[in-house]
Structure formats: structure tokens, C-alpha cells
Design an enzyme around this catalytic site. Structure first.
Site, PDB file in Angstrom:
ATOM      1  N   TYR A 146      -2.980   8.957  -6.001  1.00  0.00           N
ATOM      2  CA  TYR A 146      -3.991   9.212  -4.981  1.00  0.00           C
ATOM      3  C   TYR A 146      -3.505  10.373  -4.102  1.00  0.00           C
ATOM      4  O   TYR A 146      -2.324  10.430  -3.746  1.00  0.00           O
ATOM      5  CB  TYR A 146      -4.225   7.937  -4.162  1.00  0.00           C
ATOM      6  CG  TYR A 146      -4.966   8.179  -2.886  1.00  0.00           C
ATOM      7  CD1 TYR A 146      -6.219   8.799  -2.894  1.00  0.00           C
ATOM      8  CD2 TYR A 146      -4.426   7.813  -1.657  1.00  0.00           C
ATOM      9  CE1 TYR A 146      -6.899   9.043  -1.713  1.00  0.00           C
ATOM     10  CE2 TYR A 146      -5.101   8.039  -0.472  1.00  0.00           C
ATOM     11  CZ  TYR A 146      -6.331   8.662  -0.514  1.00  0.00           C
ATOM     12  OH  TYR A 146      -6.998   8.906   0.662  1.00  0.00           O
ATOM     13  N   LYS A 202     -10.206  -1.318  -0.982  1.00  0.00           N
ATOM     14  CA  LYS A 202     -11.012  -1.119  -2.184  1.00  0.00           C
ATOM     15  C   LYS A 202     -11.487  -2.465  -2.744  1.00  0.00           C
ATOM     16  O   LYS A 202     -12.271  -3.134  -2.108  1.00  0.00           O
ATOM     17  CB  LYS A 202     -10.196  -0.309  -3.198  1.00  0.00           C
ATOM     18  CG  LYS A 202      -9.554   0.955  -2.595  1.00  0.00           C
ATOM     19  CD  LYS A 202     -10.593   1.897  -2.053  1.00  0.00           C
ATOM     20  CE  LYS A 202     -10.091   3.204  -1.476  1.00  0.00           C
ATOM     21  NZ  LYS A 202      -8.828   3.316  -0.834  1.00  0.00           N
TER      22      LYS A 202
HETATM   23  C1  LIG Z   1      -4.812   4.210  -5.549  1.00  0.00           C
HETATM   24  C2  LIG Z   1      -4.807   4.298  -4.051  1.00  0.00           C
HETATM   25  N1  LIG Z   1      -3.708   3.957  -3.377  1.00  0.00           N
HETATM   26  C3  LIG Z   1      -3.652   4.022  -2.033  1.00  0.00           C
HETATM   27  C4  LIG Z   1      -4.723   4.475  -1.289  1.00  0.00           C
HETATM   28  C5  LIG Z   1      -4.639   4.549   0.210  1.00  0.00           C
HETATM   29  O1  LIG Z   1      -5.325   3.482   0.783  1.00  0.00           O
HETATM   30  P1  LIG Z   1      -6.078   3.520   2.190  1.00  0.00           P
HETATM   31  O2  LIG Z   1      -7.212   4.471   2.086  1.00  0.00           O
HETATM   32  O3  LIG Z   1      -6.477   2.096   2.388  1.00  0.00           O
HETATM   33  O4  LIG Z   1      -5.079   3.962   3.210  1.00  0.00           O
HETATM   34  C6  LIG Z   1      -5.900   4.819  -1.952  1.00  0.00           C
HETATM   35  C7  LIG Z   1      -7.068   5.291  -1.191  1.00  0.00           C
HETATM   36  O5  LIG Z   1      -8.035   5.762  -1.759  1.00  0.00           O
HETATM   37  C8  LIG Z   1      -5.945   4.734  -3.368  1.00  0.00           C
HETATM   38  O6  LIG Z   1      -7.033   5.083  -4.068  1.00  0.00           O
END
Ligand SMILES: Cc1ncc(COP(=O)(O)O)c(C=O)c1O
Length: 401
Positions: free
Chosen positions: A137, A227
Site C-alpha cells: 500500500y 477495510k
Molecule cells: C493493505 C493496506 N494496509 C494498510 C493500510 C493503511 O490503513 P489505514 O488507511 O487504516 O491507515 C491500507 C489502506 O488502504 C491498506 O490498503
């Protein structure tokens, strides 16, 4: 008169406890973290919004604080202050640990806060070097670039993990399926390459419904709870499922840095877990059908759906991807994923903008790639919307000739 001691009659052995088979994931999703409710006369989990916990016994509080500082274990009794622990959030943590098959879990204000705490916890122990496999990400990838003091990164492909490990390597970070390309890694093979260095698998896309990395050799599992765990696009959170030793380190980092999950979010995430299996399976079935149709669409060059399953699609279009984003009517053009409604976004413009062109090239993230998070809508309605938007995209190719 003396009495003779009574002759000892060997006691019957206690009856063997019936062997219970472990409960299935669907059952755990509904019941984990709620076991004490009926005895309390409750059906829904109580929400504890206390930021502080009164006590007239300062010596007892001092002992509680000392114990937490020394061990990082959840305090016995009231947690003194809201940054130490929270009863509602603890229910969500316990439930997710059960689903992932780990000893514990520690929740944070977001997925990024959870990853930050992991990096800080390892750096504090002199192990701030991370080995990471792209793609990740975008913001996770960016965070590894020395944004946090005491951390550094070596980026490798999965076959370069073992060679990149140094004495100060604190963790190996992978996503599988990866955001946004949905490329997958074999967790058992990667775990072997890590040796004694903890492998962290970001399991946001698969969820424990499709894949339980801790049962495949990963020491730690990371989630953006924002998510699928929440599932409705209305709560932000992050969580690390791991062994108790790491959980203790993470609780101390959370106490020191303050990125706690709000108890209302803890409540919503626990509620989200109850429907996680049915949501993921229904969304995955729709995604599988859409992937099949997309593969035959003239405006699509390539479509990828993970072998492990799931409701994420990576679609490379042959025309202008921005026309597709602008053309959908039912599907929402927005970043994020994992909710009940279908979202589409252009990773090069949004989720992976922050890592720049070079980072995207390195991760195989092309300019024509679209990422779709398939929701719970009717498949025909989704297809009608996508087909119309893709045809507009195809016209953009004809226009530009
Ligand atoms: C695979 C993945 N890990 C971590 C994150 C980070 O999470 P957050 O947006 O809840 O901070 C995301 C956010 O899209 C993600 O898609």
C-alpha cells in the site's frame, strides 16, 4: 481411646472432559469477544467510553502503572487511563486474535498507526531495519523510507529476502494479495526465508476468512481494520495480531505515542467481525463473476483476481482509465476498499501517488491500472455500470487515433 486411621480408598479418577472440536471461523466471528455477556445479563457488548478510571488507592495505581511499564501486559482491573487499555476495544482485539489464530492482538487508530507502532517497537529494540517486498500500500511503502527515526528499509523481490536480512533486521513486511496489483506470495516459503526474523503479513485484502498467515509461519498479521473488518466504510482502525511478547511491546508503544482506537470504533469493528465471513464470501462470488466477464471485454487488457479469492480486482484497461472513473454511475469512484458498496480508483493517481513514478514502476503498478473493491450489490447492476464506463474508455482509444 485411639481410632485407627481410615483406610485410604483410591479416589475415582475425574471423568475425562469431553473433547471439543475447535469452533468454526463463522461461529467465532459471531461469538468471540462476547463470552461474558450472558453472565452479565447483556446481549450487546457494553461501550466503555471512560478516558480515566477513578481510584482512591494511589499505591495500587502506582503498582498497576509499574506493572504495565515493566511488562506491557493488560492491567488487572481498571486500566488507570484510556491510553493503557479499554474494555470495549479489548473485546475487538480478543476476537480478531481468535480469528487469526494468534495469542493476542493490539488495536490502533488506523492501519498506518498500527504499522508505525510495529516499526517503532522493533526499532526500540535496536532492530529498525526492515526487509520489504513491493508492491505495498502506497503509504506503508512511503513510511518505510526512513520517515520514522531509527528505521531503514531494503526492498527486495521475494527470492531476495534471505540475502537481505542483517543482524539489525527487525521484521520482514509483505502484503499478499498485494495492494494494488493483487500479486500473491507463498507465505510458507517466505516465512522459511525469514528464519528467526518475524514475518509481518498485511492480511487486509484476504482477511482471516480466506487466509490465516499465522498458521502458515508468519509471526505477525497486520490489518487496516478500516477495510473488510469494519466493512461499511464508516470506521477507521488498525490492528496487529501477534504473540503475547510482541503484543506487550506494542501496548507500550501505543501508550507512549497515543494512537489508540476510539472505543466506539472498537464496538463497530467487533460488530463488523460478526458478518465478515458472509460479506467476504458474497463479495468474492460477485468479484469472480465480474472478473470472468471483464477478461472478455475489449476495453480490458488484463484482469487479475487473487488465487486465494476475495473481492478485489486489478484491471488494466486499454484506453484512458480516467474515463472509466468518470463514467461509472452506480460504483463510487473513491479510494479505500472492503465495504459493502463497490469502489473504483486509479492507484497511480491516488493510493500509490505518494511513492512516485519510480516506486510504482518497481512495484509493477502501471498507469492504466484500476483497482476495484467489489461490494454487495447485484452483479448485473454492477456489470451494466462497468460495461458502460469501459465502453466509454474504449471510445477514448478510437478518439485519439
Ligand atoms: C493493505 C493496506 N494496509 C494498510 C493500510 C493503511 O490503513 P489505514 O488507511 O487504516 O491507515 C491500507 C489502506 O488502504 C491498506 O490498503
Amino acid at each position: 481411646m485411639t481410632t485407627a486411621p481410615a483406610a485410604r480408598v483410591p479416589a475415582d479418577p475425574p471423568p475425562a472432559a469431553p473433547v471439543r472440536r475447535p469452533r468454526a471461523l463463522d461461529t467465532e466471528a459471531v461469538h468471540a469477544g462476547r463470552e461474558d455477556l450472558a453472565a452479565m445479563g447483556l446481549h450487546a457488548p457494553p461501550i466503555d467510553l471512560s478516558t480515566t478510571h477513578p481510584s482512591a488507592d494511589s499505591r495500587a495505581e502506582a503498582a498497576r502503572i509499574d506493572a504495565f511499564a515493566a511488562t506491557g501486559s493488560r492491567p488487572e482491573g481498571p486500566p488507570v487511563y484510556g491510553r493503557v487499555d479499554n474494555a470495549t476495544t479489548a473485546r475487538f482485539e480478543d476476537a480478531l486474535a481468535r480469528l487469526e489464530g494468534t495469542a493476542g492482538a493490539v488495536a490502533f487508530a488506523s492501519g498506518m498507526a498500527a504499522l508505525t507502532a510495529l516499526l517503532l517497537a522493533r526499532a526500540a529494540g535496536g532492530a529498525g531495519h526492515v526487509v520489504a517486498v513491493r508492491p505495498l500500500y502506497g503509504c506503508s511503502d512511503h513510511l518505510l523510507d526512513g520517515v520514522l527515526p531509527g528505521t531503514s528499509v531494503t526492498r527486495v523481490t521475494s527470492d531476495g529476502i534471505a540475502a537481505a536480512i542483517r543482524p539489525d533486521t527487525g521484521l520482514v513486511l509483505v502484503e499478499t494479495p498485494a495492494n494494488p496489483t493483487l500479486v500473491e506470495l507463498d507465505i510458507e516459503t517466505v516465512a522459511r526465508a525469514c528464519g528467526s526474523v518475524p514475518l509481518v503479513v498485511d492480511n487486509t485484502f484476504a482477511t482471516p476468512v480466506l487466509q490465516r498467515p499465522a498458521t502458515l509461519g508468519a509471526r505477525t498479521v497486520l490489518h487496516s481494520a478500516t477495510k473488510y473488518l469494519g466493512g461499511h466504510g464508516d470506521v477507521m482502525g488498525g490492528i496487529v495480531a501477534c504473540d503475547e511478547e510482541l503484543a506487550c511491546d506494542l501496548r507500550r508503544v501505543r501508550f507512549a505515542t497515543g494512537a489508540v482506537l476510539h472505543p466506539l470504533a472498537g464496538y463497530l469493528l467487533l460488530r463488523g467481525l460478526a458478518t465478515l465471513p458472509v460479506r467476504v464470501r458474497a463479495q468474492s462470488a460477485t468479484a469472480a463473476e465480474l472478473a470472468r466477464r471483464l477478461a472478455d471485454h475489449p476495453a480490458v487488457g488484463r484482469v487479475r483476481r487473487p488465487a486465494v479469492g476475495g473481492a478485489m480486482l486489478a484491471v488494466e484497461v486499454v484506453g484512458d482509465p480516467h474515463r472509466v472513473i468518470a463514467g461509472v454511475e452506480l460504483i463510487t469512484p473513491a479510494v479505500s476498499l472492503g465495504g459493502v458498496d463497490t469502489l473504483i480508483q486509479h492507484p497511480a493517481s491516488i493510493s500509490h501517488r505518494v511513492i512516485g513514478e519510480e516506486g510504482r514502476r518497481d512495484g509493477g503498478i502501471g498507469d492504466r491500472l484500476l483497482r476495484i473493491s467489489v461490494g454487495l450489490e447485484d452483479v448485473e447492476d454492477l456489470w451494466e455500470d462497468l460495461d458502460r464506463a469501459l465502453n466509454a474508455c474504449r471510445e477514448s482509444v478510437t478518439d485519439s487515433r
